[in-house]
Design an enzyme around this catalytic site. Structure first.
Site, PDB file in Angstrom:
ATOM      1  N   ASP A 105       0.825  -1.215   0.000  1.00  0.00           N
ATOM      2  CA  ASP A 105       0.000   0.000   0.000  1.00  0.00           C
ATOM      3  C   ASP A 105       0.861   1.267   0.000  1.00  0.00           C
ATOM      4  O   ASP A 105       1.373   1.660   1.051  1.00  0.00           O
ATOM      5  CB  ASP A 105      -0.896  -0.040   1.249  1.00  0.00           C
ATOM      6  CG  ASP A 105      -1.826   1.149   1.356  1.00  0.00           C
ATOM      7  OD1 ASP A 105      -1.995   1.887   0.364  1.00  0.00           O
ATOM      8  OD2 ASP A 105      -2.409   1.340   2.450  1.00  0.00           O
ATOM      9  N   GLY A 148     -10.551   4.222   7.803  1.00  0.00           N
ATOM     10  CA  GLY A 148     -11.976   4.391   7.617  1.00  0.00           C
ATOM     11  C   GLY A 148     -12.713   3.459   8.549  1.00  0.00           C
ATOM     12  O   GLY A 148     -12.402   3.392   9.724  1.00  0.00           O
ATOM     13  N   SER A 149     -13.681   2.730   8.044  1.00  0.00           N
ATOM     14  CA  SER A 149     -14.459   1.844   8.904  1.00  0.00           C
ATOM     15  C   SER A 149     -13.633   0.656   9.351  1.00  0.00           C
ATOM     16  O   SER A 149     -14.007  -0.070  10.255  1.00  0.00           O
ATOM     17  CB  SER A 149     -15.694   1.346   8.187  1.00  0.00           C
ATOM     18  OG  SER A 149     -15.298   0.402   7.232  1.00  0.00           O
ATOM     19  N   ASP A 296      -1.669   5.706  -5.209  1.00  0.00           N
ATOM     20  CA  ASP A 296      -1.976   4.776  -4.125  1.00  0.00           C
ATOM     21  C   ASP A 296      -2.292   3.370  -4.632  1.00  0.00           C
ATOM     22  O   ASP A 296      -3.408   3.085  -5.049  1.00  0.00           O
ATOM     23  CB  ASP A 296      -3.167   5.358  -3.347  1.00  0.00           C
ATOM     24  CG  ASP A 296      -3.528   4.537  -2.119  1.00  0.00           C
ATOM     25  OD1 ASP A 296      -2.937   3.467  -1.902  1.00  0.00           O
ATOM     26  OD2 ASP A 296      -4.430   4.973  -1.393  1.00  0.00           O
ATOM     27  N   THR A 299      -5.479   1.537  -3.193  1.00  0.00           N
ATOM     28  CA  THR A 299      -6.847   1.945  -3.514  1.00  0.00           C
ATOM     29  C   THR A 299      -7.210   1.359  -4.869  1.00  0.00           C
ATOM     30  O   THR A 299      -6.396   1.388  -5.796  1.00  0.00           O
ATOM     31  CB  THR A 299      -6.949   3.487  -3.550  1.00  0.00           C
ATOM     32  OG1 THR A 299      -6.870   3.976  -2.217  1.00  0.00           O
ATOM     33  CG2 THR A 299      -8.265   3.947  -4.151  1.00  0.00           C
TER      34      THR A 299
END
Ligand SMILES: *[C@@H]1O[C@H](CO)[C@@H](O)[C@H](O)[C@H]1NC(C)=O
Ligand SMILES: *[C@@H]1O[C@H](CO)[C@@H](O)[C@H](O)[C@H]1NC(C)=O
Ligand SMILES: *[C@@H]1O[C@H](CO)[C@@H](O)[C@H](O)[C@H]1NC(C)=O
Ligand SMILES: *[C@@H]1O[C@H](CO)[C@@H](O)[C@H](O)[C@H]1NC(C)=O
Length: 464
Positions: A105, A148-149, A296, A299
């Site tokens: 990543d 995020g979540s 990225d 993503t």
């Protein structure tokens, strides 16, 4: 199990799996190899993932000291997970070494792996056993990393970490004991962050930087495979090549166009979006400081600011905002959407295959587009060093991408060689082109064991 479904819906499903791998949304469910088609839930997935991407990019941080010259490079084979959704590499941790697949990543900076005390981990996730490593140390620090979540929490430890023959004796990592359900899929056990220390939640030097002088260059490069056009693609397929410490000249052709990152403390790998064409026509976009783009690998899609994303889709006849799914656009499935992106030089084309995520619902003649509104009418402050674009694998599959630390650092793109399935030829003046060579020294190659096609794959979205 769903009955039969079309290729489009299959692709839609496959691509809908992940916006970016570290983030789980809704309650994950676990599916065997057979896939289901689905309608708007897929889009819900994209929407909430898009929102969470904001969280990922709202991190600020400290300082960075560049390191490293002289050494070697290694070309490491990777895994393409869930039809181009994420790309994994193998890392070894501890003494004796325990091997894990981690998401590579370039949009984050921490290394973490799930460990054996992880109760929220899936039963199929390979887990790191700290107690079996004689070299691990820990000062009992704990931290939480938010994607995020998807949140992971655990203990900060130091241990020997190796990838492609390169080792760091005391690499900081997070041994994760708790994570959001479904955060990890398939053979993945964690994430290897490949951005800069300034945004590391563990406040440590990322592995690639800690390698320092072991690397012939403070540089990394990716060739990412595409399985989106393969309806027989398995959940895990060969992912291409991650080169640590240089580039691999067999994977690209022509020059690498290097473009400097903005000055200042490096955080993400940032470039400035300078021009976009759609169907051969240039589109009016915001440029300058407000057009920072994070490059990225972690993503899946491409997110951008509202006005620019609206302008892109306005240039596609028959496009429409997806009803009730703010930020996403559809277009007639019969249309080939041709987009190029430039970051100050050449215009790099995105294949029409990558732009099309499949039908927005089964039987629809509208297909979902791979560029979405990242800001969703909300809160990323521009001009504060935060990226307003996140350029993920939808774009990166189309180029050989190179990440070079320095003062300033730079990101380079080159045309993929035929070995790497390359075809897209950049257009434009190429005025900022520079060349590189360096494979420096010997290299190591990791050969993957046969992938477990039978692995149960936890699907990141709630389908039904
Ligand atoms: C985002 O960054 C701003 C400014 O640095 C900060 O005030 C805010 O709390 C951050 N939000 C989150 C969710 O971290
Ligand atoms: C470059 O990548 C190719 C394709 O994976 C590989 O066969 C070769 O060994 C790599 N070269 C180097 C110098 O690592
Ligand atoms: C090349 O492209 C850049 C960016 O698009 C532009 O600023 C520059 O003027 C162009 N140069 C030439 C010679 O066309
Ligand atoms: C990497 O490891 C392999 C196998 O252990 C070895 O043959 C090779 O020489 C090593 N390469 C480097 C650069 O150390």
């Amino acid at each position: 199990m769903a009955p039969s479904f079309t290729m489009f819906s299959l692709h839609q499903f496959a691509l809908a799996l992940l916006l970016f791998p570290p983030i789980a949304l809704a309650d994950p469910i676990h599916l065997p190899l057979a896939r289901r088609s689905s309608g708007n839930r897929d889009i819900d997935y994209y929407i909430s993932a898009a929102k969470h991407l904001q969280g990922k990019y709202n991190i600020t941080g400290k300082s960075y000291s560049p390191r490293g010259k002289r050494g070697t490079s290694a070309s490491i084979q990777t895994i393409n997970q869930q039809t181009d959704s994420s790309y994994l590499g193998s890392v070894s941790i501890g003494t004796p070494p325990q091997s894990f697949n981690v998401v590579l990543d370039t949009g984050s900076s921490d290394l973490w792996v799930a460990d054996t005390s992880c109760t929220s981990c899936d039963s199929t996730t390979p887990l790191f056993a700290p107690s079996k490593s004689s070299s691990i140390t820990s000062a009992n620090g704990q931290t939480t990393i938010r994607y995020g979540s998807g949140t992971v929490a655990g203990i900060i430890a130091q241990d020997v970490v190796s990838m492609g023959n390169f080792s760091v004796q005391s690499q900081t990592l997070l041994a994760v004991e708790e994570l959001t359900d479904g955060l990890l899929e398939g053979s993945a056990s964690g994430i290897m962050g490949l951005a800069f220390s300034a945004i590391a939640s563990t406040r440590s030097t990322p592995f690639w930087q800690a390698l320092g002088s072991q690397l012939s260059a403070s540089e990394m490069a990716f060739y990412l495979t595409r399985f989106k056009d393969d309806s027989n693609a398995k959940d895990e397929e060969p992912g291409g090549v991650f080169t640590l410490g240089g580039t691999n000249s067999s994977l690209f052709t022509g020059d690498i166009e290097f473009l400097n990152m903005p000055s200042g403390t490096p955080t993400f790998w940032l470039l400035t979006m300078s021009a976009i064409t759609v169907q051969g026509q240039s589109v009016q976009i915001t440029t300058g400081n407000a057009a920072l783009a994070a490059i990225d690998t972690g993503t899946t899609l491409i997110g951008g600011p509202t006005a620019d994303v609206n302008a892109i889709w306005a240039a596609v006849p028959g496009s429409a905002a997806v009803v009730d799914q703010e930020g996403f656009f559809s277009f007639p499935c019969s249309t080939s959407v041709s987009v190029t992106l430039s970051f100050g030089g050449k215009a790099w084309p995105i294949s029409t295959t990558d732009m099309n995520l499949g039908q927005i619902s089964r039987g629809s003649s509208q297909c979902l587009g791979a560029i979405f509104d990242l800001s969703l009418g909300s809160n990323i402050p521009s001009g504060s060093g935060n990226p307003s674009w996140v350029v993920g694998d939808t774009f990166l599959k189309n180029v050989y991408s190179v990440y070079r630390a320095g003062n300033p650092g730079s990101v380079g793109f080159a045309q993929l060689s035929s070995v790497a399935g390359g075809s897209g030829t950049p257009s434009g003046n190429g005025s900022s082109t520079t060349t590189t060579g360096s494979n420096g020294g010997s290299s190591a190659r990791i050969t993957w064991p046969a992938m477990m096609a039978t692995a149960m794959i936890a699907v990141f979205m709630c389908l039904l």
